[in-house]
Design a protein around this motif. Structure first.
Motif, PDB file in Angstrom:
ATOM      1  N   GLY A  27       2.993  41.271  15.134  1.00 12.05           N
ATOM      2  CA  GLY A  27       3.727  42.034  14.132  1.00 12.05           C
ATOM      3  C   GLY A  27       5.215  42.128  14.404  1.00 12.05           C
ATOM      4  O   GLY A  27       5.944  42.731  13.628  1.00 12.05           O
ATOM      5  N   GLY A  33       5.552  39.276  11.835  1.00  8.80           N
ATOM      6  CA  GLY A  33       6.234  40.451  11.324  1.00  8.80           C
ATOM      7  C   GLY A  33       6.659  40.396   9.872  1.00  8.80           C
ATOM      8  O   GLY A  33       7.407  41.260   9.418  1.00  8.80           O
ATOM      9  N   ASP A  87       3.528  44.270   8.066  1.00  5.92           N
ATOM     10  CA  ASP A  87       3.171  45.172   9.164  1.00  5.92           C
ATOM     11  C   ASP A  87       1.815  45.786   8.858  1.00  5.92           C
ATOM     12  O   ASP A  87       1.716  46.729   8.093  1.00  5.92           O
ATOM     13  CB  ASP A  87       4.231  46.261   9.322  1.00  5.92           C
ATOM     14  CG  ASP A  87       3.959  47.189  10.501  1.00  5.92           C
ATOM     15  OD1 ASP A  87       2.911  47.046  11.163  1.00  5.92           O
ATOM     16  OD2 ASP A  87       4.799  48.066  10.748  1.00  5.92           O
ATOM     17  N   ALA A  92       7.617  45.790  12.990  1.00  3.81           N
ATOM     18  CA  ALA A  92       8.139  44.660  12.223  1.00  3.81           C
ATOM     19  C   ALA A  92       9.524  44.993  11.715  1.00  3.81           C
ATOM     20  O   ALA A  92       9.807  46.118  11.313  1.00  3.81           O
ATOM     21  CB  ALA A  92       7.203  44.336  11.056  1.00  3.81           C
TER      22      ALA A  92
END
Length: 194
Positions: free
Chosen positions: A33, A178, A181, A193
């Motif tokens: 993420g 990312g 999220d 993120a």
């Protein structure tokens, strides 16, 4: 079965998949993420997500260093130059997932990555499909497996010559780098993120 964030022995809430095995936990806490930068980092994530299809993510993480060695640290120029002998070498390598379709897709995708440089490069291309941030998922049942953006990204990548980049695989890539999220509400990584 839907699961909410799990609080670990360290008192931190985590997504359920990242709360058990130490390798998953480390990946969850330090990488999943979070935005990565550079062509090789994006090609690595795209390649690993394609290899993960049908397998557990832990299998891929356990073989990650072997993948890096086998695929020249995901240097697109090096992998794009792989020929039939390299494919056979990779098919004989027990350190990676030996699936011919996925190995050939990795080489194809490296070649497509090189070609994308004329149009801003892989990183910019992927990030052009970033959706508006949505609300935090409360449970795992709230996390989709694809989205309109991952469907559009999949189609655009296929048009650009990429292989093994279906909407579900591309959604997993979007989570990994990312673009979205999907850390659950209550997970200490929620909001990591960029």
């Amino acid at each position: 079965m839907a699961s909410a964030a799990v609080v670990g022995d360290d008192g931190l809430g985590r997504c359920p998949w990242g709360a058990g095995d130490p390798i998953n936990l480390a990946y969850h806490d330090t990488e999943w993420g979070m935005r990565v930068s550079g062509e090789a980092a994006h090609l690595e994530r795209l390649t690993l997500e394609a290899f993960q299809s049908g397998l557990s993510w832990l299998t891929i993480l356990n073989k990650r260093e072997n993948f890096r060695a086998a695929f020249a640290d995901f240097d697109a120029d090096a992998v794009a130059a792989f020929g039939p002998d390299d494919v056979e070498r990779l098919m004989a390598d027990p350190g990676i997932v030996r699936n011919r379709r996925k190995v050939e897709a990795a080489v194809t995708n490296a070649r497509a990555t090189v070609a994308l440089r004329e149009h801003g490069g892989l990183e910019a291309f992927l990030w052009s499909f970033r959706p508006e941030p949505g609300p935090a998922p409360l449970t795992t049942a709230d996390v989709p497996t694809s989205s309109p953006e991952s469907i559009a990204l999949s189609k655009a990548l296929k048009k650009a010559g990429f292989a093994h980049v279906g909407p579900t695989t591309m959604y997993a890539l979007m989570e990994a780098v990312g673009l979205v999220d999907d850390h659950l509400e209550g997970c200490h990584r929620r909001g990591c993120a960029v």
